[in-house]
Each structure stands twice: as C-alpha cells, then as structure tokens.
Write an enzyme that holds these catalytic residues in place. Structure first.
Site, PDB file in Angstrom:
ATOM      1  N   GLY A   9       0.924  -1.237   0.105  1.00  9.10           N
ATOM      2  CA  GLY A   9       0.011  -0.118  -0.017  1.00  9.10           C
ATOM      3  C   GLY A   9       0.807   1.161  -0.082  1.00  9.10           C
ATOM      4  N   ARG A  44       4.029   5.945   1.956  1.00  5.11           N
ATOM      5  CA  ARG A  44       4.479   7.315   2.014  1.00  5.11           C
ATOM      6  C   ARG A  44       3.923   8.160   0.891  1.00  5.11           C
ATOM      7  NH1 ARG A  44       9.817   4.707   0.971  1.00  5.11           N
ATOM      8  NH2 ARG A  44      10.345   5.033  -1.025  1.00  5.11           N
ATOM      9  N   LYS A  93       4.243  12.518  -2.075  1.00  5.85           N
ATOM     10  CA  LYS A  93       5.239  11.589  -1.721  1.00  5.85           C
ATOM     11  C   LYS A  93       5.970  11.935  -0.804  1.00  5.85           C
ATOM     12  CE  LYS A  93       8.302   7.660  -3.174  1.00  5.85           C
ATOM     13  NZ  LYS A  93       8.753   7.189  -4.702  1.00  5.85           N
ATOM     14  N   ASP A 134       8.059   5.710   8.588  1.00  8.66           N
ATOM     15  CA  ASP A 134       7.546   7.165   9.006  1.00  8.66           C
ATOM     16  C   ASP A 134       6.747   7.858   8.032  1.00  8.66           C
ATOM     17  OD1 ASP A 134       9.458   8.044   7.176  1.00  8.66           O
ATOM     18  OD2 ASP A 134      10.619   9.119   8.965  1.00  8.66           O
ATOM     19  N   GLY A 135       6.430   7.218   6.896  1.00 10.38           N
ATOM     20  CA  GLY A 135       5.833   7.972   5.766  1.00 10.38           C
ATOM     21  C   GLY A 135       6.461   9.068   5.187  1.00 10.38           C
ATOM     22  N   ARG A 146      -1.782   0.117  -9.765  1.00 10.56           N
ATOM     23  CA  ARG A 146      -0.783  -0.721 -10.230  1.00 10.56           C
ATOM     24  C   ARG A 146      -0.993  -2.125 -10.201  1.00 10.56           C
ATOM     25  NH1 ARG A 146       3.210   2.048  -6.440  1.00 10.56           N
ATOM     26  NH2 ARG A 146       2.012   3.953  -6.888  1.00 10.56           N
ATOM     27  N   ASP A 173       4.234  -4.121  -7.450  1.00 13.88           N
ATOM     28  CA  ASP A 173       3.730  -3.229  -6.945  1.00 13.88           C
ATOM     29  C   ASP A 173       4.230  -1.691  -7.213  1.00 13.88           C
ATOM     30  OD1 ASP A 173       5.925  -4.189  -4.935  1.00 13.88           O
ATOM     31  OD2 ASP A 173       5.566  -2.098  -4.303  1.00 13.88           O
ATOM     32  N   ASN A 174       5.363  -1.911  -8.046  1.00 11.94           N
ATOM     33  CA  ASN A 174       5.731  -0.765  -8.670  1.00 11.94           C
ATOM     34  C   ASN A 174       5.620  -0.610 -10.560  1.00 11.94           C
ATOM     35  OD1 ASN A 174       6.928   0.127  -6.627  1.00 11.94           O
ATOM     36  ND2 ASN A 174       8.877  -0.730  -6.964  1.00 11.94           N
ATOM     37  N   ASP A 188       7.459   5.101  -9.605  1.00 11.71           N
ATOM     38  CA  ASP A 188       8.229   4.941  -8.519  1.00 11.71           C
ATOM     39  C   ASP A 188       9.673   5.025  -8.721  1.00 11.71           C
ATOM     40  OD1 ASP A 188       6.110   4.790  -6.475  1.00 11.71           O
ATOM     41  OD2 ASP A 188       5.767   2.746  -6.972  1.00 11.71           O
TER      42      ASP A 188
END
Length: 534
Positions: free
Chosen positions: A107, A110, A130, A142-143, A207, A278-279, A288
């Site tokens: 998911g 960030r 982002k 930490d995002g 994606r 996922d990319n 990404d």
C-alpha cells in the site's frame, strides 16, 4: 504562463477513486492490515516549514495551475499542511511481489493522493504527495521522504517525459523544514537528513499490486469493481465492462503498453532498479523512481540497487523478462474475472511480440536504418550488444557520437579509421585495447549495412540525432544537484532540469553535462549505487 490559472490551493479537485471505490474512512493512520477496502482516507501530517524548491512549469500549464510563491497557502497544500474543501486525501491498498516473493499487503506507505484536477485538455490527473506522513500502509516506516530521493524523483520523472518515455510526472519539490533519519545503505549508520515532498502526477497511480491484493485476499467483488473502474476511466475504447471478453482485451492492452514502456527503457539505457509488481503501473507508465540509473559502461548485468546485488534480478538486461513475469502475476489475479486463465495467455504472447518489434524499430532509428534487411539487422543488433559490453562503452555517448560520425563517413567527410578512433576515445571506459576488438570489427560491418540505405546522409543524421539523446540524468549529475540543494544552492538542480527538457538538442553551452562518468564517481555513494532507502 497564463496568470488566469489558479494555484493548487484554489483548484477544484475531483475524487473519483474515493467516490467509486470501497474505502475505509476512519482517518486512523496507524499501521495495520486493512481487509475489505481499496483505500483508506487519511490526513497528511503537517511539516514545520514548507518551502518550494522546484516547479515543473510546462506540466503546471497543462494542468491549468499557476506557480505559487516560495511560501504560502499553495505550498502548504503541496506539503500536506493544507487540505482544501474539495480534496479527499487517501492512501491506496495494494500488495505485490518484491524481488520475486509475495509480500502481502503493502500500500501507499508514504504517498497520499489529494484527488484529481482537470487538465486543460479536459482529462483528469491525480496529484499525489510522496513523503506526506504515515498511513495505515506505512508498516514500520514514518511515511516521510528525504531531500536526496525527492530530488531524484522530481528530476527523473520530468527527464523521462522529455526523452519520450511513458512515465508519471512530477509537479513540485517542497522542502519540509524537518529532518528525517535514514540508514542509506542499511549498514547501521543512520543519519538525519533534510526532508522533502514531491507532488507527483499521473492519470492514476493504480498498479498491478492493487489487483493482486484483492485476488490474494479473496475479495473478488473488490477485484471486479477496481477492474471496471480502470476500464471505464482509462480504457474507454474497450467499452463498458459487460463480460469476460472485455477483461481479456483489457489485459492485452496492458501487456502492449508495458512492452512499449520496457522497449523505451532499453532504448535509452534506463535501469529501474526495483521492478516489483507493486511498482508496475496499470497504464504502462514508469512509476516509483527509487534506486534507478542509466547505463554508463554498457553492462547487461548492471543494477544500481544495492539490495539487488545478490541476484541482479532487476539488472538492465533482465528488465524485459521481469516485465513478462510481472504481467504473468497480474494475469493470475485477473484470472478470477474470466472463464479460464488460458484466455489471458495471448496477452502475454502479445507482450513478447510487441516488445521485440518495438525494440527492433527503436534500434533501427538509433542506427539510422530502415527495415529493409530484418534478418541481417537482428544479427547486427545482437553482435552490437556483445561488442558494447566487452568494450565497456558508454551507451549514451556511443550512439550520440555515432549519429554524427556515421553519416559523415557516408558523405566522405571523415576517414573511417580516424572516425572509429574518435568514437571509442569519447565513449569507452576500457583501458585495454583488446577489449575494443569486437567493437572495431562491428563498426565497419555496420557502415556497410548503412550504405544500403537510400536516404541522404543528412536525413540519416537527423533520424539518428532524434533517437539518441545527448543528455540523460546520469547518477553523478543527480548527486551533484542533491549536494548543492542540501547546501541551499538550487542553481545546479535548475540548470540540469532545463538541459534535460531538450535532451536531443546539442546545447553546446552545457557540454560538460554530456560527459561520461568521471573517475571520482565510480564508487561514490549516490553516483554508482543506491538503495531503496528514501
């Protein structure tokens, strides 16, 4: 640029994904599993002192947005400090295969999407921040994002666009005024670095992994709803999703677009570095920008990603095969929507055929050829790959110098032996003459083939120069821009971005930005190798 455009804090946002997909609306940013949903509503975490560092003027004009002041409400929106009334921020839920292994729920850990703005051509474009803070998908992170990775994403998104590569875009780069702790090479040396946020832009950031997550969790209603949403909005030429055959045609279109994207990567020597499922964009866009790089010494086994040094799964020469493997994983997820998985196999075959034909056509253009001798040219191309690798040749410089020298030889303006000496001196990294032997054998063979063409030398030169960029975002150039920006000097970043907007132009005043990698950059962190850390 027109002053009639609003700034982003004044723009009207639309929220099709939030309104049409199934979402969790608790606004709980704590990391956790989120079964049953396509996304989670989230609120960006404010930063201390947002300041605009870079802005993509041409993209902003297309989106109908004005450049904001260095500080103010618009930059607050670009940093996540201001959520306007029409924004409905969310983080998407997806899974994926990372380095070949299923990783479960991943998911947007960030990245937080603000919603969509309507561009000047009437199309919707999603704006995503982002580095805007934690989401339910941040896991142990930490995002946030650091300035170095954000500079690289901003620059590369736009550089790839101007090279003609299918890609997501970047609108702005904002420094947060906060520090973020990162262990750059995961070797036990964490350091505080300046934080930053990139506003990246695409029609959608859906994606492969979004569909994989739904299928893996057995959420077939969510899987179908997501597929129908993507088809309706981004593949309208397929018509309304009214039966399994639409999903088959859609998968074939995804395969074709992905093949074209991979052929573009290979043509300019781009190495993505982390081609996890996922990319992979469902639209066939490069997405990404993490530990990427450009081939400098030509090496099919090269990867810029330190995490991948063991297997080199995502090395330059492996990228076409990985693209196929990733599509196979997507097919496994979409198989739930069709009568039998075998109906999706033609899409995978189409990928292979499209990649080969597109790659062949691009190599023809790079070498100034037309498709009059396909079998001969295929053998010529295979021999070139081997020769370039053996000679440790700079791919970008080789093709660019060849674009000038080969037509000059046709018109008698250069002597052959001297021309090849010039080319190899300009583009070679190898110091042993024996390493150049195969390439010196290939060049006369190529010239003989070029003489079969009927076009005038000047037309051949124009074709080659339009296919072979002079300027690419070499890692050492990006690192110089990063170091200057960290010291408060944005002139290096701004100059580099302007040059990369016209990568096929000569721009003699910027000649040093076309130079091959200097020796000092061979082992320097950020210049030769990177990690997934950001």
């Amino acid at each position: 640029m027109s002053t009639s455009f609003p700034t982003i804090d004044q723009a009207t946002f639309h929220n099709s994904f939030v309104e049409e997909m199934k979402g969790e609306a608790t606004f709980n940013n704590s990391p956790r599993q989120v079964p049953g949903y396509h996304y989670s509503r989230v609120t960006p975490t404010p930063v201390h002192d947002p300041k605009l560092l870079a802005w993509a003027d041409e993209l902003a004009a297309f989106l109908g947005l004005s450049k904001p002041a260095e500080r103010g409400p618009a930059v607050d929106a670009l940093a996540g400090n201001l959520v306007t009334g029409s924004m409905k921020p969310f983080a998407a839920r997806y899974g994926g295969h990372q380095f070949g292994s299923w990783a479960g729920q991943l998911g947007d850990g960030r990245a937080i999407s603000l919603g969509e703005v309507t561009a000047t051509d009437g199309t919707p474009w999603e704006i995503q921040l982002k580095g805007a803070g934690p989401t339910p998908y941040s896991r142990r992170a930490d995002g946030r994002a650091v300035l170095r990775s954000s500079v690289r994403e901003f620059l590369c998104s736009e550089a790839m666009h101007y090279l003609g590569v299918p890609t997501t875009r970047a609108l702005s780069l904002v420094q947060t005024g906060d520090e973020v702790v990162r262990d750059m090479f995961y070797n036990g040396n964490p350091q505080a670095e300046p934080g930053a946020i990139v506003a990246r832009v695409a029609p959608t950031f859906v994606r492969f992994g979004n569909f994989q997550m739904m299928a893996a969790a057995g959420e077939l209603d969510n899987l179908r709803a997501l597929a129908d949403y993507v088809i309706r909005r981004y593949y309208p030429e397929l018509g309304e999703p009214s039966g399994p055959q639409v999903y088959v045609r859609w998968f074939e279109e995804i395969c074709g677009r992905t093949a074209v994207m991979l052929a573009h990567w290979m043509s300019v020597g781009f190495v993505h570095g982390v081609m996890n499922t996922d990319n992979m964009s469902i639209l066939g866009l490069t997405i990404d920008y993490g530990p990427y790089g450009w081939l400098e010494p030509y090496d099919p086994d090269w990867t810029p990603n330190t995490t991948d040094f063991g297997s080199r799964r995502y090395a330059y020469g492996q990228q076409p095969n990985v693209g196929l493997w990733n599509l196979w994983q997507l097919a496994r997820a979409l198989a739930h929507l069709v009568e039998t998985p075998e109906l999706l196999r033609p899409g995978l075959d189409l990928y292979s055929a499209t990649y080969e034909s597109t790659r062949h056509e691009m190599l023809l253009r790079k070498l100034g050829l037309t498709n009059i001798a396909p079998d001969e040219d295929k053998a010529l191309f295979e021999a070139l790959n081997e020769a370039l690798a053996e000679a440790e040749t700079d791919m970008t410089l080789f093709f660019r110098h060849l674009s000038h020298l080969a037509p000059a030889l046709l018109s008698g303006q250069e002597q052959e032996a001297a021309a090849w000496d010039t080319l190899l001196a300009a583009a070679g990294y190898a110091t042993a003459p024996a390493a150049e032997a195969r390439l010196r054998e290939w060049l006369p063979r190529y010239l003989q083939r070029l003489r079969q063409e009927t076009a005038a030398p000047e037309a051949i030169r124009a074709q080659m120069l339009a296919a072979n960029p002079k300027y690419v975002l070499r890692n050492y150039l990006a690192q110089q821009a990063i170091e200057a920006a960290e010291a408060g000097d944005l002139s290096v970043l701004n100059r580099l971005m302007e040059v990369l907007k016209t990568p096929f132009a000569e721009q003699p005043e910027h000649e040093e930005l076309a130079a091959k990698r200097p020796e000092w950059a061979r082992e320097k962190p950020g210049c030769a190798t990177l990690s997934c850390s950001s």
